[in-house]
Design an enzyme around this catalytic site. Sequence first.
Site, PDB file in Angstrom:
ATOM      1  CB  THR A  41      38.660  34.699  48.440  1.00 41.70           C
ATOM      2  OG1 THR A  41      37.288  35.103  48.475  1.00 41.70           O
ATOM      3  CG2 THR A  41      39.026  33.972  49.732  1.00 41.70           C
ATOM      4  N   GLY A  42      39.700  36.355  45.827  1.00 41.15           N
ATOM      5  CA  GLY A  42      39.339  37.033  44.579  1.00 41.15           C
ATOM      6  C   GLY A  42      39.728  38.501  44.620  1.00 41.15           C
ATOM      7  CB  ALA A  43      42.168  40.307  46.642  1.00 41.07           C
ATOM      8  CG  ASN A  44      42.449  38.553  40.527  1.00 38.34           C
ATOM      9  OD1 ASN A  44      41.896  37.738  41.260  1.00 38.34           O
ATOM     10  ND2 ASN A  44      42.112  38.709  39.251  1.00 38.34           N
ATOM     11  N   GLY A  46      38.031  43.724  40.557  1.00 41.80           N
ATOM     12  CA  GLY A  46      36.663  44.025  40.984  1.00 41.80           C
ATOM     13  C   GLY A  46      36.527  44.431  42.442  1.00 41.80           C
ATOM     14  CE1 TYR A 197      26.831  34.750  41.223  1.00 39.47           C
ATOM     15  CE2 TYR A 197      24.788  36.000  41.095  1.00 39.47           C
ATOM     16  CZ  TYR A 197      26.129  35.922  41.454  1.00 39.47           C
ATOM     17  OH  TYR A 197      26.764  37.002  42.032  1.00 39.47           O
TER      18      TYR A 197
END
Length: 325
Positions: A41-44, A46, A197
């Site tokens: 997830t969030g692999a686009n 960073g 956070y």
Amino acid sequence: MGQDNYQGALQRPIGSGFNAESTTGDVIKGIDLTGKTAIVTGANTGIGYETALALYEAGANVVVACRDEGKAKQAIEKMQLSEGKGSLEIGILNLANLEAIRTFAADFKNNHQRLDLLINNAGVMMPPASKTDDGFELQFGVNFIGHFALTGHLYPLLKERKNGRVVTVSSGASTFAKEVDFDNLKLEKPYDANREYAVSKLAGLQFAFELDRRLKAIGSSLLSTASHPGVVYTDLQRHIPEDELKAAWKNFSTVSDPWQGALPSLFAATSEAVTGGDYYGPDGEREQSGYPAPSQLLTGAERDEEQARKLWHYAQEKTGVIFPS
Ligand SMILES: NC(=O)c1ccc[n+]([C@@H]2O[C@H](COP(=O)([O-])OP(=O)(O)OC[C@H]3O[C@@H](n4cnc5c(N)ncnc54)[C@H](OP(=O)(O)O)[C@@H]3O)[C@@H](O)[C@H]2O)c1
């Protein structure tokens, strides 16, 4: 500045079997993921980007799970330049919407026979006060609730794999939270971006360790592990004003580049030395950078079973996702 600090990180003594030239490739060296399927997830961008790239290079079929199709396509085009041994595909996943998560998982299950690795990496840090589509404070909702629901929806496929793994990416910031405040998960109290956070990242760890206990209790071979990347230059800091960010970086002796931040996740996802309930971070000073080693950034709340059970029941009730069995 990032590159200089990063070079500094590489010059410190190395203590975990890696050396100063070690790369993501070395962390998964000798590990052939051909035929295995991974979701990151969030692999686009960073750390997620670097994690997905390394898994692709090692032969896995990697689903680049992102909320923005254009960014996912761009990321895949860039990854393909490395000519990895595996394959890459896009998955559209908005972790701030429970229905979208359900749809992503249903599509995935319709189109795939197997899932070996789930890397719960996506995250948001210190945005302006806002909520997910289902009313959770955004950081708690995306970082924890979204990944809880995603893991539960995908569990029927994950449990079929011998020694499949779920890696949940947390943060050293989790140590700033003593517990999850159940009276403030939907912005009931005045917003404190740092506090929220930290709570979301503590919730992620409690989730990873409670999942591990529950899997062991039913004799499952699926491993639930956790990682944190240290301190890494990425888009995660996008919501912090530049002057505040500059001041904040001064508190850290070393700041890593994203590929180095991916090392603990990759180790947790692939090393044969890993067992369920392990938590890896970088081995350098204050675990800010370095090579994977068991993390000591713990206060006790992470493995508090009573707190974790309460969180699990809350998440099951709010998402309607009940697992594992
Ligand atoms: N960087 C650090 O120093 C650091 C330290 C400790 C822990 N971490 C953790 O490491 C993980 C990766 O962070 P990073 O530093 O690589 O940050 P990043 O570069 O900002 O990447 C975060 C990823 O999460 C995605 N994301 C955010 N909200 C989402 C949503 N609603 N649905 C789906 N995807 C969403 C982002 O997508 P978009 O690009 O579309 O926004 C992006 O792909 C996070 O869990 C973070 O908390 C990072």
